[in-house]
Design a protein around this motif. Structure first.
Motif, mmCIF file in Angstrom:
data_model
loop_
_atom_site.group_PDB
_atom_site.id
_atom_site.type_symbol
_atom_site.label_atom_id
_atom_site.label_comp_id
_atom_site.label_asym_id
_atom_site.label_seq_id
_atom_site.Cartn_x
_atom_site.Cartn_y
_atom_site.Cartn_z
ATOM 1 N N GLY A 1 -5.023 -0.932 0.845
ATOM 2 C CA GLY A 1 -5.918 0.022 1.499
ATOM 3 C C GLY A 1 -5.221 1.161 2.202
ATOM 4 O O GLY A 1 -5.809 2.236 2.379
ATOM 5 N N GLY A 2 -3.980 0.961 2.631
ATOM 6 C CA GLY A 2 -3.262 2.020 3.330
ATOM 7 C C GLY A 2 -2.606 3.025 2.412
ATOM 8 O O GLY A 2 -1.823 3.865 2.880
ATOM 9 N N CYS A 3 -2.930 2.967 1.117
ATOM 10 C CA CYS A 3 -2.292 3.845 0.132
ATOM 11 C C CYS A 3 -3.307 4.622 -0.691
ATOM 12 O O CYS A 3 -2.981 5.115 -1.779
ATOM 13 N N MET A 4 -4.543 4.746 -0.225
ATOM 14 C CA MET A 4 -5.606 5.348 -1.025
ATOM 15 C C MET A 4 -5.229 6.731 -1.570
ATOM 16 O O MET A 4 -4.918 7.648 -0.813
ATOM 17 N N LEU A 5 -5.233 6.863 -2.884
ATOM 18 C CA LEU A 5 -4.919 8.086 -3.625
ATOM 19 C C LEU A 5 -3.495 8.578 -3.408
ATOM 20 O O LEU A 5 -3.094 9.593 -3.958
ATOM 21 N N GLY A 6 -2.705 7.873 -2.592
ATOM 22 C CA GLY A 6 -1.306 8.224 -2.409
ATOM 23 C C GLY A 6 -1.056 9.312 -1.384
ATOM 24 O O GLY A 6 -0.030 9.313 -0.718
ATOM 25 N N GLN A 7 -1.966 10.262 -1.226
ATOM 26 C CA GLN A 7 -1.733 11.364 -0.309
ATOM 27 C C GLN A 7 -3.058 12.013 0.085
ATOM 28 O O GLN A 7 -4.099 11.743 -0.507
ATOM 29 N N LEU B 1 -8.222 6.651 8.604
ATOM 30 C CA LEU B 1 -8.981 6.022 7.526
ATOM 31 C C LEU B 1 -8.117 5.028 6.759
ATOM 32 O O LEU B 1 -8.584 3.945 6.390
ATOM 33 N N LEU B 2 -6.851 5.366 6.511
ATOM 34 C CA LEU B 2 -5.956 4.447 5.812
ATOM 35 C C LEU B 2 -5.796 3.146 6.587
ATOM 36 O O LEU B 2 -5.858 2.049 6.015
ATOM 37 N N TYR C 1 0.546 0.597 4.626
ATOM 38 C CA TYR C 1 0.425 2.008 4.989
ATOM 39 C C TYR C 1 1.435 2.773 4.152
ATOM 40 O O TYR C 1 2.577 2.326 3.963
ATOM 41 N N ALA C 2 1.037 3.924 3.612
ATOM 42 C CA ALA C 2 1.932 4.757 2.813
ATOM 43 C C ALA C 2 2.435 5.927 3.655
ATOM 44 O O ALA C 2 1.648 6.606 4.317
ATOM 45 N N GLN C 3 3.740 6.142 3.639
ATOM 46 C CA GLN C 3 4.358 7.294 4.294
ATOM 47 C C GLN C 3 3.614 8.568 3.904
ATOM 48 O O GLN C 3 3.284 8.777 2.739
ATOM 49 N N VAL D 1 3.467 -3.756 5.664
ATOM 50 C CA VAL D 1 4.289 -3.235 4.577
ATOM 51 C C VAL D 1 4.105 -1.723 4.501
ATOM 52 O O VAL D 1 2.981 -1.217 4.578
ATOM 53 N N LEU D 2 5.220 -1.010 4.400
ATOM 54 C CA LEU D 2 5.212 0.448 4.287
ATOM 55 C C LEU D 2 5.619 0.836 2.872
ATOM 56 O O LEU D 2 6.533 0.246 2.292
#
Length: 441
Positions: free
Chosen positions: A176-182, A188-189, A212-214, A245-246
Motif C-alpha cells: 500500500g505504501g507504493c501506490m503507482l510508484g510516484q 495517503l500512502l 513505504y516507497a521513497q 519496509v522501505l
C-alpha cells in the motif's frame, strides 16, 4: 485476535538483523528459468550480506494466465519473472531445495489482484511469505472491481492464516505504501499501508509488514516513515508481529549508473535514519531492462556499505506531524464505514474517501491531484472527496494540473541526478567512502 502472535520465520530473521544493528536488504529478482532462478537465489545467499531472497513472478502469472505462461516456457520465451503456477511443483521444489531456510528466508512477489492460486502453489512449494493487498495489487495492475479483489484477498489471506494449524506462521507485506510508484502524497500512502495490514489481521494473519516507497523529499520521507511506525504501534503492536519496509524510489528512475547509485544510497540513508528494518533495493539497470544477477548483487553490496557508513537511527519527531494526522484521519474514516475492512475498503473508493491521484482504475474516482512544491515535497493540489480538512491540506481547485508540470514532476529524480557531470564521473565502489572518498551526492 487478542494476544500478540509469535514471530514468523520471515520476520524473525529481520528482527535478528535489527537487534544486531543491521539493515535487512532484499532484491526484486525474478527469472523464468528455474535453473537461473536458483542461481540468483544462491548468489544472494552466498554473498555474505544481510539479505533475503525474492522470487518475483511474471506478468502472465500476475493475471492468472497460467496456460499462456506454460506456452511461453515451452516455446523458450524469456519471461519477466518466475511462472510459479505454470511450472511443475516438483521443479520448483528442486529449485528451492537447500536454498530457502530460516537463515535465508525467501519471499514471493507477484502483483496479482486474485492471488489464491499463487498462494496455494507457494505454500505447496514450502514458502510462507508474500506481499500485496486488496487495494495495492488491484488498482495499479488490474481492471477488476475492488470488491472482487477484496473478496479474493479475503480468501487468500485466510488460506495463509490457516497454516498455523500445521505450525507454519505466514507473513504478508502490504504494498500500500507504493501506490503507482510516484506522485501520491505520503499521508495517503501511509494510510493505505496501515489499512491493508489491518485487513490482513482481520483475516487472522499474525505477521505483517507495512511499506513505504521513497519519494522526492528526504525530510518528508522521514516524516512519513515515522508516521507509519507510530500508526503501526498504535494499531498493530498489541496483536500482531510487524516491521517496516522501505522501497528505493519506484517511479521514473535515473537513466545513468551514477544517478541510480546516488538514489539507492539516499534510500539506504533514509532507512537507517528512521530505523526501518528492511529495504527493497533497485539497480542501475532499472531504467533500461530487467537486472542481471550480477547487477542485483552490486546493488546489494552498495546498499550494505552505505548502511555501515551511517551512524544509526535518529530520534522520532515530537508531536503530531501533518503526514501522521492525514493518515490518522483517513484510517479512522475508512474503518468507520463498515464493521469490517472487507466491506469498508470498496465503500471508501465508491464514496471518494480514498482516491489515488492519477490512477485510472474504474473504481478510483481520480479526482484527487498532487504536485511537487519548490522543495520537492509532495503536496495536495486537489483532495477531491478525501475527508481532509483545510488545516491538513484539504482543498478543491477548478484549475487542472498542466501537462508540463506533471511531466516535470514525474521526471524529478531523473533531471536531478542524470546531470552531465555525473555521466562523465567514474563509478566508485561504495567502500571508498569509508576511506575518505565520498559517494556522488
Amino acid at each position: 485476535m487478542t494476544a500478540r502472535q509469535p514471530q514468523s520465520q520471515f520476520s524473525r530473521f529481520i528482527a535478528d538483523q535489527r537487534r544486531a544493528g543491521t539493515l535487512t536488504l532484499q532484491p526484486r529478482m525474478g527469472f523464468g528459468d528455474p535453473a537461473r532462478m536458483r542461481q540468483g537465489l544462491l548468489a544472494v545467499r552466498s554473498a555474505g550480506l544481510p539479505a533475503i531472497g525474492t522470487v518475483t513472478l511474471d506478468s502472465y502469472t500476475r493475471h492468472n494466465e497460467h496456460e499462456q505462461a506454460a506456452a511461453a516456457c515451452a516455446a523458450g520465451v524469456e519471461l519477466n519473472g518466475y511462472p510459479l503456477v505454470a511450472i511443475p511443483l516438483a521443479r520448483t521444489a528442486r529449485m528451492l531445495d537447500g536454498v530457502a531456510s530460516a537463515r535465508f528466508p525467501v519471499q514471493v512477489r507477484h502483483g496479482s489482484a486474485q492471488p489464491e492460486q499463487i498462494f496455494a502453489t507457494m505454500l505447496a512449494a514450502g514458502l510462507d511469505a508474500s506481499e500485496g493487498g486488496p487495494v495495492s495489487y488491484c488498482l495499479p495492475y488490474s481492471r477488476i472491481p475492488v470488491r472482487v479483489a477484496t473478496a479474493a484477498w479475503s480468501r487468500a489471506v485466510r488460506m495463509l492464516a490457516a497454516q498455523r494449524d500445521r505450525g507454519v506462521l505466514c507473513h504478508l507485506e502490504s504494498f500500500g505504501g507504493c501506490m503507482l510508484g510516484q506522485l501520491c502524497p505520503p499521508g495517503l500512502l501511509v494510510a493505505l499501508s496501515v489499512l491493508e495490514c489491518l485487513f490482513f489481521v482481520e483475516h487472522g494473519l499474525g505477521s505483517v509488514s507495512a511499506s513505504y516507497a521513497q519519494q522526492t523529499n528526504t525530510d518528508q520521507d522521514i516524516e512519513a516513515l515515522w508516521a507509519l511506525r507510530r500508526l503501526c504501534a498504535e494499531e498493530l503492536s498489541t496483536v500482531v508481529d510487524h516491521h517496516l519496509v522501505l522501497y528505493t524510489y519506484m517511479g521514473l528512475y535515473p537513466s545513468t549508473q551514477a544517478g541510480g547509485r546516488v538514489l539507492l544510497a539516499d534510500s539506504v540513508r533514509l532507512a537507517v535514519r528512521t530505523g526501518t528494518e528492511r529495504l527493497i533495493v533497485k539497480t542501475t539497470a532499472e531504467a533500461h531492462r530487467i537486472p542481471t544477477v550480477a547487477e542485483n548483487l552490486e546493488a546489494l553490496r552498495l546498499a550494505h556499505e552505505c548502511a555501515l557508513a551511517e551512524p544509526g537511527p535518529e530520534p522520532a519527531p515530537d508531536g503530531d506531524t501533518e503526514v501522521y494526522l492525514q493518515a490518522r484521519v483517513l484510517v479512522d474514516e475508512v474503518r468507520n464505514l463498515a464493521p469490517t475492512l472487507t466491506e469498508a475498503l470498496p465503500l471508501a473508493f465508491e464514496r471518494g474517501l480514498l482516491d489515488v491521484p492519477y490512477c485510472l482504475h474504474p473504481d478510483n474516482r481520480n479526482e484527487a491531484r498532487c504536485v511537487l512544491d519548490t522543495d520537492g515535497r509532495l503536496v495536495w493540489w486537489d483532495t477531491g472527496l478525501l475527508p481532509l480538512p483545510a488545516a491538513l491540506g484539504g482543498r478543491r481547485r477548478t484549475e487542472r494540473v498542466g501537462a508540463s508540470r506533471l511531466l516535470a514532476d514525474l521526471t524529478h529524480h531523473r533531471r536531478r541526478l542524470d546531470h552531465p557531470t555525473r555521466r562523465q564521473a567514474p563509478l566508485r565502489h561504495a567502500g571508498n567512502e569509508r576511506h575518505g572518498q565520498r559517494l556522488p551526492h
